[in-house]
Design a protein around this motif. Structure first.
Motif, mmCIF file in Angstrom:
data_model
loop_
_atom_site.group_PDB
_atom_site.id
_atom_site.type_symbol
_atom_site.label_atom_id
_atom_site.label_comp_id
_atom_site.label_asym_id
_atom_site.label_seq_id
_atom_site.Cartn_x
_atom_site.Cartn_y
_atom_site.Cartn_z
ATOM 1 N N UNK A 14 6.075 -38.768 11.268
ATOM 2 C CA UNK A 14 7.244 -37.987 11.693
ATOM 3 C C UNK A 14 6.838 -36.813 12.566
ATOM 4 N N UNK A 15 5.937 -35.983 12.048
ATOM 5 C CA UNK A 15 5.463 -34.907 12.910
ATOM 6 C C UNK A 15 4.016 -34.613 12.585
ATOM 7 N N UNK A 16 3.202 -34.662 13.614
ATOM 8 C CA UNK A 16 1.775 -34.469 13.423
ATOM 9 C C UNK A 16 1.025 -34.994 14.619
ATOM 10 N N UNK A 17 -0.256 -35.197 14.433
ATOM 11 C CA UNK A 17 -1.124 -35.533 15.559
ATOM 12 C C UNK A 17 -0.878 -36.912 16.152
ATOM 13 N N UNK A 18 -0.224 -37.808 15.387
ATOM 14 C CA UNK A 18 -0.023 -39.164 15.910
ATOM 15 C C UNK A 18 1.393 -39.384 16.455
ATOM 16 N N UNK A 52 10.922 -45.793 11.356
ATOM 17 C CA UNK A 52 11.010 -45.019 10.125
ATOM 18 C C UNK A 52 9.977 -43.909 10.246
ATOM 19 N N UNK A 53 10.458 -42.655 10.236
ATOM 20 C CA UNK A 53 9.561 -41.529 10.504
ATOM 21 C C UNK A 53 9.205 -40.834 9.204
ATOM 22 N N UNK A 54 7.935 -40.941 8.832
ATOM 23 C CA UNK A 54 7.492 -40.462 7.519
ATOM 24 C C UNK A 54 6.161 -39.712 7.634
ATOM 25 N N UNK A 55 5.660 -39.193 6.522
ATOM 26 C CA UNK A 55 4.309 -38.609 6.514
ATOM 27 C C UNK A 55 3.304 -39.737 6.687
ATOM 28 N N UNK A 60 0.598 -46.587 5.068
ATOM 29 C CA UNK A 60 -0.083 -47.789 4.556
ATOM 30 C C UNK A 60 0.672 -48.446 3.395
ATOM 31 N N UNK A 61 1.158 -47.652 2.459
ATOM 32 C CA UNK A 61 1.876 -48.199 1.306
ATOM 33 C C UNK A 61 3.163 -48.891 1.703
ATOM 34 N N UNK A 69 8.007 -53.485 8.567
ATOM 35 C CA UNK A 69 7.304 -54.627 9.165
ATOM 36 C C UNK A 69 5.976 -54.216 9.789
ATOM 37 N N UNK A 70 6.003 -53.081 10.489
ATOM 38 C CA UNK A 70 4.811 -52.617 11.199
ATOM 39 C C UNK A 70 4.585 -51.146 10.894
ATOM 40 N N UNK A 71 3.355 -50.695 11.109
ATOM 41 C CA UNK A 71 3.055 -49.286 10.953
ATOM 42 C C UNK A 71 2.029 -48.860 11.975
#
Ligand code: ATP
Ligand code: MG
Length: 301
Positions: A14-18, A52-55, A60-61, A69-71
Motif C-alpha cells: 500500500x505504501x512503502x518502498x515497493x 489489493x493494497x496491503x502491508x 506472501x500469506x 491471484x498474484x502478488x
C-alpha cells in the motif's frame, strides 16, 4: 477461493518502498487504475483487474492462502514467510512468475563499530536482533554457527545494540547510511533480494489465465525496454566493422546511406547494455559523429 471469481486480484504494497514501482509497472503494461489513497481495493478501469493494497508482510500469506491471484513482493519478505510457514505446517506453496527489476536490497549482519568480529563464528553465544529470524537461522545453520539467539523486532532494529537488546543486528541495507548513522558496520550479506511477481497455488479460471498470458509478455517487454537503448550514429564506411565491434550487446545493426555523402553511413542499433561514455569517446575517435543514445519505451520481439 479468491476475492472475486472473475477479476484478477493482485496484492501490492500500500505504501512503502515497493508501492510506486509496482503501480508504475502495471501502468506501463497498459493496465489503468483509479487509486484512492484510503481504499484497500483499487479497480482497473481498463481490465478486469483489482489491486489489493496491503502491508508487504501480508502479501506472501494472501497469495499462499489463495486469497489473491498474484502478488508483488520483496523476495526477503517472501522467503521469510515461506520458511515460517514450513516450520508451522501451514501451506507454503506459490509459483514465482518473474524477478522484477526493482526493490533491490540486501539482508546483512552488522555489529557495533567497537565490537570485535573476525568471522561469523564470532557471533556464537550472542543475540542478534532481526525482522527475519528464519532467514538468519537458516544462514547460521548452513555456516555451522551454533547457539545464536534472535530477538524479533519489526522496526527500529538498528537501535537494538545501543539499547542493550542485542549484540548485533540482521537487517535490510541498501546504501548503508542507516547503519553508519547508528555506529554499525556491515559484516556479512546473508540474502540478496529484489521484487518478485508470484502466483497463488491452483488453477486460474480461463479468463484470468488469459489476462495473465497477456500481462507477462507485456511485463517482459517493459523490463527489456528499460534495460535497452536505441543507438544512432554516423560512421565512416571504412571503419564500419570496428564501429560495430564497439557497440555493446548489439544485435545486427541497420546500416543506412546518407544523402549528402558516400563515405559516411548511419548506423542504428538496439543495445541491451549500457553505452558508456568511454565507448562513445572511442566511437568518436574512429570518426563517428552525431552519436545518440535514446531510451526505448516498449518492446516486443
Ligand atoms: P509495510 O508498511 O508495507 O510493512 P515496510 O516498512 O515493511 O512496509 P518498506 O521499508 O517499504 O517496508 O520496504 C518494503 C520492501 O522494499 C522491503 O521488504 C524490501 O524488499 C524492499 N527494499 C528495497 N530497498 C530497501 C531498503 N533500502 N531498505 C528496506 N527495504 C528495502
Ligand atoms: Mg513490512
Amino acid at each position: 477461493s479468491s476475492l472475486s471469481s472473475s477479476r484478477l486480484t493482485i496484492a501490492i504494497q500500500k505504501s512503502g518502498r515497493l508501492s510506486r514501482e509496482s503501480i508504475d509497472l502495471l501502468k506501463a503494461c497498459g493496465f489503468k487504475f483509479s487509486l484512492h489513497e484510503s481504499r484497500l481495493l483499487a479497480h482497473s478501469t481498463s481490465h478486469p483487474v483489482d489491486l489489493l493494497r496491503v502491508r508487504d508482510d501480508d502479501i506472501p500469506g494472501l497469495v499462499m492462502d489463495g486469497v489473491v491471484d498474484l502478488g508483488l513482493v520483496g523476495e526477503n519478505v517472501l522467503e521469510e514467510a515461506r520458511l515460517e510457514r514450513l516450520a508451522t505446517d501451514f501451506p507454503a506453496v506459490f509459483t514465482k512468475l518473474r524477478n522484477l527489476d526493482f526493490g533491490q536490497c540486501r539482508l546483512s549482519i552488522a555489529v557495533p563499530k567497537e565490537a570485535s568480529y573476525d568471522t561469523l563464528q564470532s557471533l556464537e553465544g550472542k543475540r542478534i536482533a532481526t525482522t527475519y529470524p528464519h532467514l538468519l537461522q537458516r544462514y547460521l545453520k548452513n555456516a555451522g554457527v551454533k547457539n545464536v539467539s534472535t530477538a524479533m523486532l519489526t522496526g527500529s532494529v538498528e537501535v537494538a545494540p545501543r539499547a542493550g537488546l542485542a549484540d548485533a543486528i540482521c537487517d535490510l541495507v541498501s546504501t548503508g547510511a542507516t547503519l553508519e548513522a547508528n555506529g554499525l558496520v556491515e559484516k556479512d550479506v546473508i540474502f540478496r533480494s529484489q521484487a518478485q511477481l508470484i502466483q497463488r497455488p491452483g488453477e486460474l479460471s480461463s479468463e484470468k489465465q488469459a489476462l495473465l498470458d497477456q500481462l507477462l509478455p507485456r511485463l517482459d517487454g517493459v523490463q527489456l525496454a528499460r534495460e535497452s537503448k536505441y543507438i544512432m550514429l554516423h560512421a565512416p564506411k571504412a571503419m564500419l566493422e570496428r564501429v560495430v565491434d564497439l557497440l555493446p550487446g548489439a544485435e545486427q545493426p541497420t546500416i543506412l546511406p546518407l544523402s549528402h555523402t558516400d563515405e559516411t553511413v548511419a548506423v542504428h542499433v538496439v543495445s541491451t547494455e549500457k553505452l558508456f561514455w568511454e565507448t562513445m569517446e572511442e566511437l568518436k575517435a574512429l570518426g563517428c559523429s552525431s552519436i545518440l543514445v535514446l531510451p526505448i519505451e516498449k518492446m516486443m520481439g
